[in-house]
Design an enzyme around this catalytic site. Sequence first.
Site, short mmCIF file in Angstrom:
data_model
loop_
_atom_site.label_atom_id
_atom_site.label_comp_id
_atom_site.label_asym_id
_atom_site.label_seq_id
_atom_site.Cartn_x
_atom_site.Cartn_y
_atom_site.Cartn_z
N HIS A 386 4.61 -4.83 -3.37
CA HIS A 386 4.86 -6.18 -3.92
C HIS A 386 6.35 -6.53 -3.95
O HIS A 386 6.78 -7.36 -4.76
CB HIS A 386 4.27 -6.32 -5.33
CG HIS A 386 2.83 -5.95 -5.43
ND1 HIS A 386 1.85 -6.62 -4.73
CD2 HIS A 386 2.20 -4.96 -6.13
CE1 HIS A 386 0.67 -6.07 -5.01
NE2 HIS A 386 0.86 -5.08 -5.84
N HIS A 413 2.17 -5.36 -12.44
CA HIS A 413 1.89 -5.60 -11.01
C HIS A 413 2.27 -4.41 -10.13
O HIS A 413 1.44 -3.93 -9.37
CB HIS A 413 2.59 -6.87 -10.55
CG HIS A 413 2.03 -7.45 -9.28
ND1 HIS A 413 0.68 -7.58 -9.06
CD2 HIS A 413 2.64 -7.96 -8.17
CE1 HIS A 413 0.48 -8.15 -7.89
NE2 HIS A 413 1.65 -8.38 -7.32
#
Length: 532
Positions: A386, A413
């Site tokens: 990410h 995340h």
Amino acid sequence: MGFFNFILQVVVVVLISSCSFVSFVVHGNKTGSNDIPSTLDGPFEPHTAPFDISLRGNAVDLPDTDPRVRRQVKGFRPEQISVSLSTTYDSVWISWITGEFQISNHIKNITPLGPKSVASVVRYGTLRNPLNHEAKGYSLVYSQLYPFEVLQNYTSGIIHHARLTGLKPDKLYYYRCGDPSIGALSDVYSFKTMPVSSPDSYSKRIAVMGDLGLTYNTSTTINHFISNKPQLALLVGDVTYANLYLTNGTGSDCYSCSFPNSPIHETYQPRWDYWGRFMQPLVSKVPLMVVEGNHEIEKQIENQTFVAYSSCFAFPAKESGSSTTLYYSFNAGGIHFVMLGAYIAYHKSSDQYKWLERDLANVDRSITPWLVAVWHPPWYSSYKAHYREAECMTVGMEELLYSYAVDIVFNGHVHAYERSNRVYNYTLDPCGPVHIVVGDGGNKEKMAVVHVDEPGNCPDPKPLLINTLFCWDKQPDYSAFRESSFDHGILEDSHTGIGDQIYIVREPDKCLIRYIQAKQCGRLEYGYGCRI
């Protein structure tokens, strides 16, 4: 002097201002020194902890046969009971579910329960008996429907939300919820209200977790929180991971790898019910504040998204001036929290940005000195997973948050731990916030272990249209400490297994808040307010 203690499963952080301090502890590879540095000693040389695969634990989903996720009540007695905060100490929300969910591949076989068929009542008070106050709430039923006959559709039980008002600060309250008219009341539970907002008034412990899921690792996280008795819990996105399952209950730790031919990204909504039951021992007593992650998108018919997330939790959206459950704010003692949505518009002309401007302009730092921002995908992470995925959000909102001197940012995340030096616009800045990523609270997906500064790991920046330096050839200056490990945190001191520790010090005289309310100077400058 008020104080917090933060214990993470990989880090200790202590926050200090002239009137308050907060410590944040994370367990990981233990350091050898008892001397805790502060941000006044920084910026720090980047450090990477050696990878210890044993810290990953057991990232296997709990089966639906586990008694902790099975329905234990009968009829319309409440289950999945939880507490969440309103904007200030004198109000909380109580939520619960009555009745059973329904699931079928033929929507005609499902008759949703009537939301008003069971009353939404909470009896509460400062004594266990009698509970001499009563609040009435509202109820709803949500569905997750798919336009394909081969997929199963889901309709929830009746979800109830009731707001309790007129509460006293830092006070223990007892409550029962349900419908007394049909004898369907819960057992007696309790919660403690937040302390009054002031610069020397703080919750004793605040838990922080991200990317939780419902695995055996999750069980470790929640058991740790329960044993440490926090007064507040923050979940920084990615809740149940129900979207790693097909509607028939078949699961995987990589949806796109295992189900490449699915006509739509399916979810198995009973995982929300399993999660609610599993979490009840904690969140029926400790207020839980949640912000959405990518796993909560859960697209269904008519392009609806975030339906389960928005239905299952109560949010102080209206109380904080927000028009949606996807962003809101609240106070907890001397901290003002802003919970932001990374999967809804955030550009300068968006509703969220305008709301954030108003919210920040109304923060009185003489009452809530600490300003903490929370959203799901990190702006500052040096892991390949990410990497700079939230760049557009950074461009859209970072200047505004910096202008109001945000102290700390919590994200998830990325399934690892990372703490930044004070940073703004990828540059070390003594007035920038400290960014802390706590993205592996228990989920079944893989841990992030690869760093972009290692040879051959820099992803292609073209999709992001980034013209600035994209990858470093060494651990970036902004990255003070990183460790690939199973992590979570709680505001609490810890003397064992500490992987990272830091005092985060506020310097309000050095780093003046650069904006004040427009009404104080009678004009707007550069569209943000009036500059000091």
